[in-house]
Design a protein around this motif. Structure first.
Motif, PDB file in Angstrom:
ATOM      1  N   LYS A   2       2.812  -0.815  -3.621  1.00 21.46           N
ATOM      2  CA  LYS A   2       1.767  -1.774  -4.035  1.00 21.46           C
ATOM      3  C   LYS A   2       0.740  -1.838  -2.911  1.00 21.46           C
ATOM      4  N   LEU A   3      -0.489  -1.438  -3.266  1.00 23.22           N
ATOM      5  CA  LEU A   3      -1.547  -1.297  -2.270  1.00 23.22           C
ATOM      6  C   LEU A   3      -2.686  -2.222  -2.664  1.00 23.22           C
ATOM      7  N   VAL A 142      -1.685  -3.665   2.859  1.00 23.66           N
ATOM      8  CA  VAL A 142      -2.873  -4.495   2.617  1.00 23.66           C
ATOM      9  C   VAL A 142      -4.067  -3.960   3.413  1.00 23.66           C
ATOM     10  N   ILE A 143      -5.163  -3.721   2.716  1.00 22.88           N
ATOM     11  CA  ILE A 143      -6.361  -3.197   3.390  1.00 22.88           C
ATOM     12  C   ILE A 143      -7.515  -4.182   3.235  1.00 22.88           C
ATOM     13  N   SER A 233      -9.013  10.874   0.795  1.00 23.52           N
ATOM     14  CA  SER A 233      -7.770  11.652   0.747  1.00 23.52           C
ATOM     15  C   SER A 233      -6.996  11.483   2.051  1.00 23.52           C
ATOM     16  N   LYS A 234      -7.711  11.579   3.192  1.00 23.82           N
ATOM     17  CA  LYS A 234      -7.057  11.426   4.502  1.00 23.82           C
ATOM     18  C   LYS A 234      -6.419  10.052   4.626  1.00 23.82           C
ATOM     19  N   LEU A 235      -7.162   9.053   4.164  1.00 25.63           N
ATOM     20  CA  LEU A 235      -6.679   7.673   4.216  1.00 25.63           C
ATOM     21  C   LEU A 235      -5.373   7.532   3.431  1.00 25.63           C
ATOM     22  N   SER A 238      -2.397   9.167   4.981  1.00 22.42           N
ATOM     23  CA  SER A 238      -1.826   8.443   6.121  1.00 22.42           C
ATOM     24  C   SER A 238      -1.031   7.214   5.659  1.00 22.42           C
ATOM     25  N   ILE A 239      -1.314   6.736   4.459  1.00 17.66           N
ATOM     26  CA  ILE A 239      -0.609   5.536   3.959  1.00 17.66           C
ATOM     27  C   ILE A 239       0.684   5.895   3.221  1.00 17.66           C
ATOM     28  N   ILE A 240       0.588   6.850   2.308  1.00 17.98           N
ATOM     29  CA  ILE A 240       1.791   7.135   1.495  1.00 17.98           C
ATOM     30  C   ILE A 240       2.621   8.236   2.169  1.00 17.98           C
TER      31      ILE A 240
END
Ligand SMILES: Nc1ncnc2c1ncn2[C@@H]1O[C@H](COP(=O)(O)OP(=O)(O)O)[C@@H](O)[C@H]1O
Ligand SMILES: [Mg+2]
Length: 240
Positions: A2-3, A142-143, A233-235, A238-240
């Protein structure tokens, strides 16, 4: 996962980030649901050219079922739960924030356990609204999206402080940074973030191709090689 995407001021790029991030994940083979929690200014329906007749508002006021407001977008595994601009905040539908949390958790359980979504992306209202804080409390990642505008940074600082009090540690994403300044600014922003207690994610540049979409198409579909999409895509990687 959950993002969730939040911001203090509007126009920082949340809705387009949600749309493009979700499209990126779907193209990688995931089943993804976007939820428009921005009742004050819903935008995802417009970004995806959807004319919904049932929305999150109908669901929370018991006028429709989960299925009725879950729209399939395109021909892959992308879904959207839209909102209609009728209310200030989701929380107003409930007698208490605890009741609101219970209902949102019920909806998430339906999406995860019955529909088997891999990822749920929340597009939240700008400002420090109860719904935004509630989603911060529920999300796995959370962003808070900010620009370099001082009003934005000051507000992001307050938002970050409030979130910490709720035991949530948001990540701050700076968006719309002038392309010729991004290299020189990276370490300054990182230092600055540390001093203010932000966990700074990737910096995203101001991208003319993105700006020129005017939210009329999903760049991840129309121009996946653009700088904006490479940064998204990079972001996500790095998160998933
Ligand atoms: N990195 C970027 N570079 C240039 N324009 C951007 C960028 N990110 C978003 N925008 C533009 O900013 C505007 C506001 O974006 P939007 O996603 O609606 O913000 P929010 O949902 O936070 O209000 C849109 O016109 C969008 O095309
Ligand atoms: Mg928006």
């Amino acid at each position: 996962m959950k993002l969730s995407f939040h911001s203090y001021k509007g126009g920082t790029g949340k809705t387009n980030l949600v749309g493009n991030a979700a499209t990126y994940l779907v193209n990688k083979g995931y089943k993804v649901c976007m939820i428009d929690m921005d009742l004050a200014g819903p935008g995802l329906y417009s970004l995806f050219n959807l004319k919904p007749n049932k929305t999150l508002t109908d669901y929370f006021t018991k006028k429709c079922s989960e299925k009725d407001m879950l729209y399939h977008i395109g021909n892959k595994e992308l879904y959207l739960i839209p909102s209609s601009a009728t209310e200030e905040d989701v929380i107003r539908f409930f007698t208490s924030p605890a009741k609101a949390k219970e209902n949102i958790l019920q909806l998430i359980a339906y999406l995860e356990d019955e529909c088997h979504f891999d990822h749920i992306l929340f597009d939240c209202s700008a400002g420090i609204l109860k719904s935004s804080l509630l989603i911060m409390n529920i999300a796995d990642f959370v962003i808070v999206v900010s620009t370099l505008d001082k009003q934005d940074i000051d507000g992001t600082y307050v938002m970050n402080e409030v979130a910490h009090k709720l035991n949530c540690k948001p990540h701050v994403l700076f968006n719309r940074i002038p392309e010729n300044k991004i290299k020189g600014m990276a370490s300054i922003i990182q230092d600055f973030g540390e001093r203010l207690g932000f966990d700074v994610l990737e910096l995203m540049s101001y991208n003319e191709t993105m700006a020129n979409t005017w939210s009329r198409n999903i760049l991840m579909d129309s121009n996946p090689d653009s700088t904006y999409c490479v940064e998204v895509s990079k972001l996500l990687e790095s998160i998933i």
